[in-house]
Design an enzyme around this catalytic site. Sequence first.
Site, PDB file in Angstrom:
ATOM      1  N   ASP A 227       0.859  -1.176   0.000  1.00 36.22           N
ATOM      2  CA  ASP A 227       0.000   0.000   0.000  1.00 36.22           C
ATOM      3  C   ASP A 227       0.897   1.227   0.000  1.00 36.22           C
ATOM      4  O   ASP A 227       1.957   1.228   0.645  1.00 36.22           O
ATOM      5  CB  ASP A 227      -0.922   0.029   1.227  1.00 36.22           C
ATOM      6  CG  ASP A 227      -2.094   0.987   1.031  1.00 36.22           C
ATOM      7  OD1 ASP A 227      -3.172   0.515   0.637  1.00 36.22           O
ATOM      8  OD2 ASP A 227      -1.906   2.205   1.228  1.00 36.22           O
TER       9      ASP A 227
ATOM     10  N   ASP B 223      -7.353  -3.329  -5.797  1.00 39.02           N
ATOM     11  CA  ASP B 223      -8.593  -2.779  -5.256  1.00 39.02           C
ATOM     12  C   ASP B 223      -8.382  -1.271  -5.182  1.00 39.02           C
ATOM     13  O   ASP B 223      -7.936  -0.734  -4.182  1.00 39.02           O
ATOM     14  CB  ASP B 223      -8.879  -3.373  -3.878  1.00 39.02           C
ATOM     15  CG  ASP B 223     -10.225  -2.966  -3.327  1.00 39.02           C
ATOM     16  OD1 ASP B 223     -10.959  -2.246  -4.017  1.00 39.02           O
ATOM     17  OD2 ASP B 223     -10.540  -3.348  -2.181  1.00 39.02           O
TER      18      ASP B 223
ATOM     19  N   CYS C 107     -14.942  -0.642  -4.888  1.00 34.32           N
ATOM     20  CA  CYS C 107     -16.198  -0.749  -4.130  1.00 34.32           C
ATOM     21  C   CYS C 107     -17.091   0.409  -4.562  1.00 34.32           C
ATOM     22  O   CYS C 107     -17.590   1.181  -3.751  1.00 34.32           O
ATOM     23  CB  CYS C 107     -15.954  -0.753  -2.629  1.00 34.32           C
ATOM     24  SG  CYS C 107     -15.059   0.668  -1.984  1.00 34.32           S
TER      25      CYS C 107
END
Length: 404
Positions: free
Chosen positions: A264, A304, A357
């Site tokens: 990340d 993601d 999402c």
Amino acid sequence: MGGLVYISFAEWNKHMTPAARLQAAIEILDRVIAGAAAEQALTSWARASRFAGSKDRAAVRDHVFTALRCWRSHAALGGAETGRGLMLGAVREAGADPALMFTGDGYGPSRLTGDESVARTPRMTAAEENDLPDWIWPMFSDSLGADATAAAQALRHRAPVHLRVNLRASDVADAQSQLAEEGIVTERLSIAPAALNVSEGARKIRNSKAYTSGVVELQDAASQAVVEALPLRAGLRVLDYCAGGGGKSLAIAAHADCQVYAHDIDWNRMKDLSPRAERAGVQIELLRTAELSAQAPFDIVFCDAPCSGSGSWRRAPEGKWRLTAERLAAVVETQAEVLQQTAQLVAVDGVLAYATCSMLDVENENQVTRFLQSNPEWQKTLSKRWLVQDGADGFFVALLKRHS
């Protein structure tokens, strides 16, 4: 903006009345309107309100988050975009008589004014009825078509609590039995093989033995289903590029005996991943950005990507009010950059999995189409979305493969 409610220690052992809970929510919402984050405002109130029991805090929190999910419709019903207006609208939507709560007695809200006493039946726009900003409703509607209203209405309600059973540590039936022993009732979900819906005892999960021993993890069922869509098998080298807290990294590691790497751009977001992996009995290697090239190529790069979060707005309802057209445009450009960057890390015949999402086409299918147009050596092999009205978060995933 009013100050926070303070009650003498003589009230310590008394539960707050429903009206007092309503007034606390009003004052917290006024702080949110003034610019405070909801969690920050709730925490400040709780610290200043030691008289409030756990049930009181939970009730006040529910009031605040219901108002955040239903901001526009409740403001219309209550006649004002204030904490008081929002709570008045909430009481009216629930079919209760506001005069019974807004009495001015004790620590409850002051009496209704003449204007407030008049029941409102406002003519709302589609955006107001569906509790979305005016600017995003056309985009939301175009993206979902006939499903738009159902999705928006689902976002007005509290999200379910889902668990993922760690199949490395237990099977689903045994996990359910362990949870039931501690008063946590669950049902299996069809969306993913290890997914459970919690119907009772959700507040007990984090202290339960099943959770602390790594048998279950808190994870939305759609997030689990996205991992299930990946072509995982033993021996593959898999990179979770935007790992965040690492929930999907853990799900990948539990799914197949792969070499799992997590990255990340904000290293601190992964600070709890190593102990979580140890608890779950899996191995995940954390990589800094500077280490990615040396470790590449990977058989699967799962991305993601940063997004609007529109698929999870019922969990984080402030997101739909903080988002602007300019911020969304910036997010879309970041997504395009991330796709280009991660494509360089994928092995020949490997898979780039792009997920969000979000339920907006501009972040999903349109983004994939844009990538394929500028990278003709890639092709899409799978595209799938989950809508929030189906019982989990809204999610999208596309699998992209480079031609040999």
